[in-house]
Design a protein around this motif. Structure first.
Motif: not given
Length: 422
Positions: A151-156, A164-168, A178-180, A201-204
Motif C-alpha cells: 500500500l502506498q499513498d502520494e499525499w500533496r 510519499t509513504a508505503g509499506v510492503r 518480512t515487512t518493509n 527498508r529492504a531485504f535480500r
C-alpha cells in the motif's frame, strides 16, 4: 538472450584451458491496464515468466598437469509472477496505490563429475557421470513461493510539499514473512531547488545455493540462514542555477543487518559455509553535474565518497572503494558524428583484516569512442579505444591471496562495433 564466457580462475584459483560458463535466458510478460474501470479507480494486471538455463564447466587443472578433473553443475530455473494493482484518486490531494501478487520459483539441477564421492571407480578422472537423483549432487531440486501485498499513498501536503509513504509485506514459503516500509518527503523550495528526505527498508532473501549447496569443496549452504536487511536514510538536493546546468547532491547513511557471506569452516576443512556473518554501517556523499555547454557539447561528472565499516569490529569493509569519480564529455562534432570521452577514478580500497598483502592500488583510465549514425538509415558504426593510456588496473583477488598479484583488467584495446536497428 544467451551468452558463453570463460571461467577465469575457477574454483581452485587456477587457470585452465577449457573451463567456461554458458547461460541462456528467455523472458516475457503480458500487461493489461484499464483506466477508470470504475470512477476514481484504475486497474493494472501484469503477468510474467522468466526461464533460465545455465551450466558451469570446470576443468580444474591445466592440461600440462595431466589431471583430468571435471565438474559440470547444471541449473534450469523458472520464475513466474502475477500482480494486480489499483490506483485510487477519489480523495483530494491523495493517490493511493495498492497491489497484491504471487511469485513462484522452481529450480531443477543436474551435475556431471569424474571425481569425488559417488563416482564409480571406472569413471574416476575419466568420462563424467550424472549425479542426478543421488545424495552426492551439489544442489537438489528446489522450489519457493512468495505472496505479497503493498500500500502506498502520494499525499500533496501543501503547494510545494509532497509525502510519499508505503509499506510492503512479503511471505516466503521457506523462511516466513518480512515487512518493509519506505517514505519520501519532497520540498520544492524554489523553482530551481528541490530537497528530498527519504527512508527505506529492504531485504535480500537467501539464494537456493546459500541455503542448500552441499557436496561442494568450496561453498556450502546453510538451511538456517536468514535474509539480509538494510535501512537507508538519504537527504538529496537538486539545484538548477541556469537552464543548461543541473547539480545534485546526495547524502546517505545505511545499516545492514545479517550480511550473508561464505565463512571459512574450522580446519582442516577447506570449505566455506553461508552465514549471516556480520552487520555493516556506511555513510557517504555523492555530487553530480550535467552541463549542456553547447547544443553540441554535453559534460557530465560525479564524485562519491563512502565510509563503510564492520559494525562489530569497526574495521573498514574490504575491497569497497572510499572514492569513485567519473567524467564524461559527449561532442556531436558533425551531423551524425559524435566523439565521446569517459574518465574513471577509483581509490582507497582496503584488504580484509587477515590479508597481509599491500593495499590495493588506486587506478584511473580513459575510454574514447567515435561513432557514426544513420549509415544507410538503419546502421551505425563505432570505433573505440578502451584504457587509452594503458593504465595498470587491478581488481582485488580474494583473501588470503592465492592469486597474490590481484586480477589484471583490460589493457589498451581497440573495439569495432556495428549496430543495426529497425
Amino acid at each position: 538472450t544467451s551468452a558463453k564466457a570463460g571461467m577465469g580462475h575457477g574454483g581452485l584459483q587456477i587457470l585452465s584451458e577449457n573451463s567456461e560458463i554458458e547461460n541462456a535466458v528467455i523472458e516475457g510478460d503480458v500487461e493489461y491496464e484499464r483506466l477508470s474501470f470504475v470512477p476514481d479507480w484504475d486497474l493494472n494486471v501484469r503477468g510474467y515468466a522468466v526461464y533460465a538455463d545455465g551450466e558451469n564447466y570446470f576443468d580444474f587443472y591445466p592440461d600440462t598437469l595431466g589431471i583430468n578433473a571435471i565438474g559440470n553443475p547444471q541449473y534450469t530455473g523458472l520464475q513466474g509472477g502475477l500482480e494486480a494493482a489499483t490506483l485510487f484518486s477519489g480523495i483530494a490531494d491523495h493517490r493511493l496505490r495498492s497491489a497484491a501478487g504471487l511469485v513462484a520459483y522452481d529450480a531443477h539441477t543436474d551435475q556431471y563429475k569424474n571425481f569425488g564421492p559417488g563416482i564409480p571407480p571406472d569413471h574416476l578422472f575419466g568420462e563424467p557421470v550424472s549425479l542426478k537423483n543421488t545424495p552426492y549432487i551439489y544442489l537438489e531440486d528446489q522450489s519457493r513461493t512468495v505472496w505479497y501485498v503493498s500500500l502506498q499513498d502520494e499525499w500533496r501536503l501543501a503547494e510545494r510539499w509532497e509525502l510519499t509513504a508505503g509499506v510492503r509485506y512479503d511471505h516466503y514459503s521457506d523462511f516466513g514473512g518480512t515487512t518493509n516500509p519506505r517514505a519520501a518527503l519532497v520540498w520544492e523550495t524554489t523553482d530551481r531547488l528541490t530537497a528530498k528526505l527519504m527512508y527505506g527498508r529492504a531485504f535480500r532473501s537467501p539464494s537456493f545455493g546459500e541455503q542448500h549447496f552441499k557436496n561442494n569443496p568450496v561453498s556450502l549452504g546453510n538451511p538456517d540462514i536468514d535474509p539480509e536487511t538494510i535501512d537507508t536514510y538519504e537527504f538529496a538536493l537538486q539545484y538548477q542555477p541556469a537552464k543548461r546546468i543541473n547539480l545534485q547532491a546526495n547524502f546517505f547513511v545505511y545499516e545492514i543487518d545479517g550480511l550473508i557471506e561464505y565463512v571459512p569452516d574450522p580446519p582442516p576443512a577447506l570449505s566455506k559455509t553461508a552465514q549471516n556473518f556480520k552487520d555493516q554501517d556506511g555513510r557517504g556523499v555523492e555530487l553530480a553535474m550535467d552541463w549542456q555547454v553547447l547544443d553540441s557539447l554535453l559534460l557530465k561528472g560525479s564524485i562519491a565518497y563512502q565510509d563503510a565499516q564492520d559494525t562489530n569490529t569497526d574495521a573498514p569493509v574490504a575491497e569497497a572503494p572510499a572514492w569513485d569519480g567519473y567524467a564524461n564529455a559527449h561532442w556531436t562534432c558533425l551531423p551524425d558524428w559524435s566523439l565521446d570521452g569517459q574518465y574513471f577514478w577509483t581509490a582507497e580500497r582496503h584488504r580484509a583484516e587477515d590479508d597481509h598483502r599491500e593495499e590495493i592500488a588506486d587506478y584511473q583510465y580513459v575510454n574514447l569512442t567515435l561513432r557514426r549514425e544513420h549509415i544507410l538509415k538503419n546502421w551505425e558504426v563505432a570505433v573505440a579505444v578502451r584504457n587509452l593510456f594503458d593504465a595498470d588496473i587491478l581488481e582485488p583477488s580474494p583473501t588470503p591471496g592465492l592469486i597474490p598479484d590481484d586480477y589484471p583488467m583490460e589493457e589498451r584495446s581497440f573495439w569495432l562495433e556495428l549496430r543495426w536497428h529497425l
